[in-house]
Design a protein around this motif. Structure first.
Motif, PDB file in Angstrom:
ATOM      1  N   GLY A   1     -12.570   2.852   2.341  1.00 58.61           N
ATOM      2  CA  GLY A   1     -12.040   1.616   1.776  1.00 58.61           C
ATOM      3  C   GLY A   1     -10.654   1.763   1.188  1.00 58.61           C
ATOM      4  O   GLY A   1      -9.741   2.275   1.808  1.00 58.61           O
ATOM      5  N   GLU A   2     -10.521   1.346  -0.041  1.00 58.04           N
ATOM      6  CA  GLU A   2      -9.229   1.314  -0.722  1.00 58.04           C
ATOM      7  C   GLU A   2      -8.994   2.533  -1.611  1.00 58.04           C
ATOM      8  O   GLU A   2      -8.210   2.463  -2.551  1.00 58.04           O
ATOM      9  CB  GLU A   2      -9.118   0.037  -1.556  1.00 58.04           C
ATOM     10  N   ILE A   3      -9.656   3.643  -1.358  1.00 55.96           N
ATOM     11  CA  ILE A   3      -9.453   4.840  -2.176  1.00 55.96           C
ATOM     12  C   ILE A   3      -8.060   5.392  -1.914  1.00 55.96           C
ATOM     13  O   ILE A   3      -7.636   5.547  -0.784  1.00 55.96           O
ATOM     14  CB  ILE A   3     -10.510   5.910  -1.851  1.00 55.96           C
ATOM     15  N   THR A   4      -7.329   5.679  -2.991  1.00 54.65           N
ATOM     16  CA  THR A   4      -5.992   6.249  -2.867  1.00 54.65           C
ATOM     17  C   THR A   4      -5.959   7.608  -3.557  1.00 54.65           C
ATOM     18  O   THR A   4      -6.777   7.896  -4.432  1.00 54.65           O
ATOM     19  CB  THR A   4      -4.938   5.330  -3.509  1.00 54.65           C
ATOM     20  N   ALA A   5      -4.989   8.425  -3.184  1.00 54.15           N
ATOM     21  CA  ALA A   5      -4.829   9.736  -3.808  1.00 54.15           C
ATOM     22  C   ALA A   5      -4.323   9.561  -5.230  1.00 54.15           C
ATOM     23  O   ALA A   5      -3.568   8.637  -5.532  1.00 54.15           O
ATOM     24  CB  ALA A   5      -3.853  10.579  -3.000  1.00 54.15           C
ATOM     25  N   ARG A   6      -4.745  10.450  -6.111  1.00 50.92           N
ATOM     26  CA  ARG A   6      -4.282  10.392  -7.492  1.00 50.92           C
ATOM     27  C   ARG A   6      -4.163  11.805  -8.030  1.00 50.92           C
ATOM     28  O   ARG A   6      -4.769  12.733  -7.521  1.00 50.92           O
ATOM     29  CB  ARG A   6      -5.241   9.583  -8.361  1.00 50.92           C
ATOM     30  N   HIS A   7      -3.342  11.970  -9.074  1.00 48.00           N
ATOM     31  CA  HIS A   7      -3.189  13.260  -9.728  1.00 48.00           C
ATOM     32  C   HIS A   7      -4.379  13.502 -10.636  1.00 48.00           C
ATOM     33  O   HIS A   7      -4.773  12.632 -11.402  1.00 48.00           O
ATOM     34  CB  HIS A   7      -1.905  13.292 -10.557  1.00 48.00           C
TER      35      HIS A   7
END
Length: 90
Positions: free
Chosen positions: A37-43
């Protein structure tokens, strides 16, 4: 005597069927762009400690040459794909 062969046959057939069951337990998952879905990379990681990587870059012409920028302000270079790093400044 014949009954022993029948029992042995049924026993071996049962073991074969039970042994084959795990092969059909699950269907392979189909992964595509909709899977996550809309999962994005993050720190993630410690926010108050040094050692975090902020930037990573490689040369297209030679992917063994990497430049790594740390969150604390240092810049590091490797010419052997990350086996050894040399500080450009830190």
């Amino acid at each position: 005597m014949m009954i022993q062969y029948i029992i042995r046959y049924i026993y071996l057939l049962t073991i074969f069927i039970v042994g084959m069951n795990p092969l059909y337990a699950q269907k392979p998952a189909k992964i595509n762009s909709n899977t996550f879905g809309e999962i994005t990379a993050r720190h993630i990681g410690p926010a108050t400690m040094s050692g975090r990587i902020s930037a990573l870059d490689a040369l297209v012409s030679d992917p063994d040459i990497l430049y790594v920028g740390s969150a604390s302000g240092g810049l590091w270079k490797t010419i052997n794909g990350g086996i050894k790093f040399k500080a450009i400044f830190d």
